[in-house]
Design a protein around this motif. Structure first.
Motif, PDB file in Angstrom:
ATOM      1  N   HIS A  37      93.486   5.193  72.053  1.00 27.49           N
ATOM      2  CA  HIS A  37      94.580   4.557  71.338  1.00 27.49           C
ATOM      3  C   HIS A  37      95.449   3.792  72.318  1.00 27.49           C
ATOM      4  O   HIS A  37      95.701   4.260  73.429  1.00 27.49           O
ATOM      5  N   ASN A  38      95.914   2.621  71.927  1.00 27.38           N
ATOM      6  CA  ASN A  38      96.732   1.790  72.820  1.00 27.38           C
ATOM      7  C   ASN A  38      98.167   2.268  72.946  1.00 27.38           C
ATOM      8  O   ASN A  38      98.886   1.832  73.827  1.00 27.38           O
ATOM      9  N   GLY A  39      98.609   3.102  72.060  1.00 32.16           N
ATOM     10  CA  GLY A  39      99.965   3.610  72.130  1.00 32.16           C
ATOM     11  C   GLY A  39     100.944   2.775  71.328  1.00 32.16           C
ATOM     12  O   GLY A  39     100.553   1.918  70.531  1.00 32.16           O
ATOM     13  N   VAL A  40     102.210   3.053  71.542  1.00 32.54           N
ATOM     14  CA  VAL A  40     103.276   2.339  70.851  1.00 32.54           C
ATOM     15  C   VAL A  40     104.196   1.714  71.894  1.00 32.54           C
ATOM     16  O   VAL A  40     104.269   2.174  73.027  1.00 32.54           O
ATOM     17  N   THR A  41     104.882   0.666  71.495  1.00 29.28           N
ATOM     18  CA  THR A  41     105.854   0.015  72.370  1.00 29.28           C
ATOM     19  C   THR A  41     107.180  -0.019  71.633  1.00 29.28           C
ATOM     20  O   THR A  41     107.248  -0.432  70.471  1.00 29.28           O
ATOM     21  N   THR A  67     100.093   2.931  63.493  1.00 28.54           N
ATOM     22  CA  THR A  67      99.921   4.326  63.901  1.00 28.54           C
ATOM     23  C   THR A  67     100.918   5.219  63.176  1.00 28.54           C
ATOM     24  O   THR A  67     100.550   6.242  62.598  1.00 28.54           O
ATOM     25  N   VAL A  68     102.170   4.817  63.203  1.00 25.07           N
ATOM     26  CA  VAL A  68     103.225   5.611  62.579  1.00 25.07           C
ATOM     27  C   VAL A  68     102.997   5.728  61.070  1.00 25.07           C
ATOM     28  O   VAL A  68     103.067   6.821  60.498  1.00 25.07           O
ATOM     29  N   SER A  69     102.703   4.606  60.425  1.00 26.12           N
ATOM     30  CA  SER A  69     102.533   4.626  58.969  1.00 26.12           C
ATOM     31  C   SER A  69     101.251   5.345  58.558  1.00 26.12           C
ATOM     32  O   SER A  69     101.243   6.077  57.557  1.00 26.12           O
ATOM     33  N   THR A  70     100.171   5.179  59.323  1.00 27.56           N
ATOM     34  CA  THR A  70      98.916   5.851  58.974  1.00 27.56           C
ATOM     35  C   THR A  70      99.057   7.358  59.132  1.00 27.56           C
ATOM     36  O   THR A  70      98.593   8.121  58.275  1.00 27.56           O
ATOM     37  N   LEU A  71      99.703   7.809  60.185  1.00 28.76           N
ATOM     38  CA  LEU A  71      99.921   9.246  60.346  1.00 28.76           C
ATOM     39  C   LEU A  71     100.789   9.778  59.212  1.00 28.76           C
ATOM     40  O   LEU A  71     100.499  10.831  58.646  1.00 28.76           O
ATOM     41  N   LEU A  97     100.649   7.355  74.065  1.00 25.90           N
ATOM     42  CA  LEU A  97     101.325   6.638  75.132  1.00 25.90           C
ATOM     43  C   LEU A  97     102.473   5.836  74.530  1.00 25.90           C
ATOM     44  O   LEU A  97     102.297   5.140  73.529  1.00 25.90           O
ATOM     45  N   ALA A  98     103.637   5.936  75.118  1.00 21.08           N
ATOM     46  CA  ALA A  98     104.789   5.162  74.643  1.00 21.08           C
ATOM     47  C   ALA A  98     105.329   4.322  75.790  1.00 21.08           C
ATOM     48  O   ALA A  98     105.683   4.849  76.842  1.00 21.08           O
ATOM     49  N   LYS A  99     105.342   3.014  75.571  1.00 28.67           N
ATOM     50  CA  LYS A  99     105.955   2.106  76.540  1.00 28.67           C
ATOM     51  C   LYS A  99     107.354   1.809  76.017  1.00 28.67           C
ATOM     52  O   LYS A  99     107.515   1.422  74.863  1.00 28.67           O
ATOM     53  N   ILE A 100     108.330   1.993  76.867  1.00 29.44           N
ATOM     54  CA  ILE A 100     109.720   1.797  76.462  1.00 29.44           C
ATOM     55  C   ILE A 100     110.301   0.639  77.263  1.00 29.44           C
ATOM     56  O   ILE A 100     110.301   0.661  78.497  1.00 29.44           O
ATOM     57  N   VAL A 101     110.779  -0.362  76.543  1.00 30.38           N
ATOM     58  CA  VAL A 101     111.381  -1.537  77.152  1.00 30.38           C
ATOM     59  C   VAL A 101     112.886  -1.434  76.941  1.00 30.38           C
ATOM     60  O   VAL A 101     113.355  -1.428  75.806  1.00 30.38           O
TER      61      VAL A 101
END
Length: 143
Positions: A37-41, A67-71, A97-101
């Protein structure tokens, strides 16, 4: 930048199948999810480390809505499933994986990160309007 796409959308079907294999069929270990999974940003105006976690101030999901909606849909549609209830620990073992900007959500940098991280499903130019300063200000006022 957008709401959930259809459950029949190919990436959403694959996500649902992954949750099914991990949580209901027990065919895969929860740890494999992070590698497939590519994760979320997430963009946030401020991030404060706090006791082994991070508190995000005014977070905005730039990538990961599917990802959020499917889960969420998976958990809702299986809410009465005894196997899912029994496997709650497996759900808690899934890592994403969560990338935080940490930046102004209306900045050019955040816009470029949004575009770069949303290549799996097409992003139409009008969808990027959700991050322009006027829209961000309105969302903050309504919140």
């Amino acid at each position: 930048i957008r709401a959930a796409l259809s459950e029949t959308n190919a990436p959403n079907r694959k996500l649902k199948e992954a949750f099914d294999r991990i949580l209901l069929k027990e065919e895969e270990e929860p740890t494999v999810f992070a590698f497939r999974h590519n994760g979320v940003t997430i963009a946030t105006e401020k991030a404060d480390p706090e006791a082994g976690s991070v508190v995000l101030h005014v977070p905005r999901l730039l990538n990961g809505a599917q990802t959020v909606s499917t889960l969420s849909r998976f958990l809702e549609s299986n809410s009465g499933n005894a196997t899912l209830k029994r496997n709650r620990g497996r759900l808690e073992q899934i890592r994403v994986l969560a990338k935080i900007v940490v930046a102004d959500p209306a900045s050019d940098f955040v816009t470029q990160v949004t575009i770069s991280n949303n290549q799996q499903n097409p992003v139409h130019p009008w969808a990027l309007r959700a991050m322009d300063q006027r829209q961000v200000d309105l969302a903050d006022k309504f919140r």
